[in-house]
Design a protein around this motif. Structure first.
Motif, PDB file in Angstrom:
ATOM      1  N   UNK A  19       4.038 114.410 -25.876  1.00  0.00           N
ATOM      2  CA  UNK A  19       2.960 114.670 -24.919  1.00  0.00           C
ATOM      3  C   UNK A  19       3.447 115.298 -23.618  1.00  0.00           C
ATOM      4  N   UNK A  20       4.715 115.196 -23.336  1.00  0.00           N
ATOM      5  CA  UNK A  20       5.267 115.731 -22.094  1.00  0.00           C
ATOM      6  C   UNK A  20       6.028 117.025 -22.391  1.00  0.00           C
ATOM      7  N   UNK A  21       5.779 118.050 -21.589  1.00  0.00           N
ATOM      8  CA  UNK A  21       6.412 119.361 -21.822  1.00  0.00           C
ATOM      9  C   UNK A  21       7.935 119.281 -21.740  1.00  0.00           C
ATOM     10  N   UNK A  22       8.460 118.489 -20.836  1.00  0.00           N
ATOM     11  CA  UNK A  22       9.924 118.373 -20.714  1.00  0.00           C
ATOM     12  C   UNK A  22      10.502 117.694 -21.944  1.00  0.00           C
ATOM     13  N   UNK A  23       9.853 116.625 -22.419  1.00  0.00           N
ATOM     14  CA  UNK A  23      10.342 115.966 -23.636  1.00  0.00           C
ATOM     15  C   UNK A  23      10.261 116.915 -24.822  1.00  0.00           C
ATOM     16  N   UNK A  24       9.205 117.717 -24.881  1.00  0.00           N
ATOM     17  CA  UNK A  24       9.090 118.689 -25.976  1.00  0.00           C
ATOM     18  C   UNK A  24      10.230 119.705 -25.922  1.00  0.00           C
ATOM     19  N   UNK A  25      10.565 120.162 -24.732  1.00  0.00           N
ATOM     20  CA  UNK A  25      11.688 121.112 -24.589  1.00  0.00           C
ATOM     21  C   UNK A  25      12.997 120.471 -25.041  1.00  0.00           C
ATOM     22  N   UNK A  26      13.200 119.216 -24.652  1.00  0.00           N
ATOM     23  CA  UNK A  26      14.414 118.503 -25.067  1.00  0.00           C
ATOM     24  C   UNK A  26      14.421 118.350 -26.583  1.00  0.00           C
ATOM     25  N   UNK A  27      13.291 117.956 -27.166  1.00  0.00           N
ATOM     26  CA  UNK A  27      13.212 117.816 -28.626  1.00  0.00           C
ATOM     27  C   UNK A  27      13.516 119.131 -29.337  1.00  0.00           C
ATOM     28  N   UNK A  28      12.944 120.220 -28.853  1.00  0.00           N
ATOM     29  CA  UNK A  28      13.211 121.521 -29.482  1.00  0.00           C
ATOM     30  C   UNK A  28      14.689 121.869 -29.405  1.00  0.00           C
ATOM     31  N   UNK A  29      15.318 121.556 -28.285  1.00  0.00           N
ATOM     32  CA  UNK A  29      16.748 121.805 -28.163  1.00  0.00           C
ATOM     33  C   UNK A  29      17.535 120.951 -29.154  1.00  0.00           C
ATOM     34  N   UNK A  30      17.148 119.675 -29.272  1.00  0.00           N
ATOM     35  CA  UNK A  30      17.851 118.776 -30.191  1.00  0.00           C
ATOM     36  C   UNK A  30      17.557 119.104 -31.654  1.00  0.00           C
ATOM     37  N   UNK A  31      16.426 119.739 -31.920  1.00  0.00           N
ATOM     38  CA  UNK A  31      16.164 120.202 -33.289  1.00  0.00           C
ATOM     39  C   UNK A  31      17.169 121.281 -33.685  1.00  0.00           C
ATOM     40  N   UNK A  32      17.553 122.103 -32.708  1.00  0.00           N
ATOM     41  CA  UNK A  32      18.514 123.172 -32.982  1.00  0.00           C
ATOM     42  C   UNK A  32      19.921 122.614 -33.174  1.00  0.00           C
TER      43      UNK A  32
END
Length: 129
Positions: A19-32
């Protein structure tokens, strides 16, 4: 087998995590690839404190795990199945948002691909006119 209440809890934790844009950015980075707080802060142009707080939330939601490496801590998605599911979710949302065709060559979702889907899409376009 998970109860409905357990499934609701899982969905709520996942929703809170994304739900939080910063957490989403972190998740996308960790997906990579797995990452370290200092590296994530640098790459995402965030403060280290901010990254640490969001990582704590993601850990609390059960989405990421912390792996100690000497004096450092590496963060990664908690489970390979979750990595795959999050990747698929991002692909689906992007496809729906952009109107691009299905990216899954082995797609078996009814009405997604093939002639029946094209007929369905054509009907929707006609209905919109």
């Amino acid at each position: 087998m998970l109860t409905i209440a357990s499934r609701v809890d899982v969905m709520n934790r996942l929703g809170r995590a994304m739900a939080d844009a910063t957490r989403s950015r972190i998740l996308l980075s960790l997906l990579a690839e797995p990452g370290y707080p200092a590296q994530l802060a640098r790459d995402l142009d965030l403060s280290r404190t901010n990254v640490s707080n969001h990582l704590a939330c993601l850990r609390g939601c059960g989405i990421v795990v912390a792996v100690p490496e000497g004096r450092k801590t590496r963060y990664e998605i908690a489970d390979p199945h979750l990595t795959r599911a999050l990747g698929a979710l991002v692909d689906v949302v992007l496809a729906v948002d952009d109107g691009v065709p299905c990216v899954d060559a082995d797609c078996d979702v009814p009405m997604c691909c093939g002639p029946a889907a094209e007929t369905s899409v054509d009907a929707e376009v006609e209905g919109a006119r």
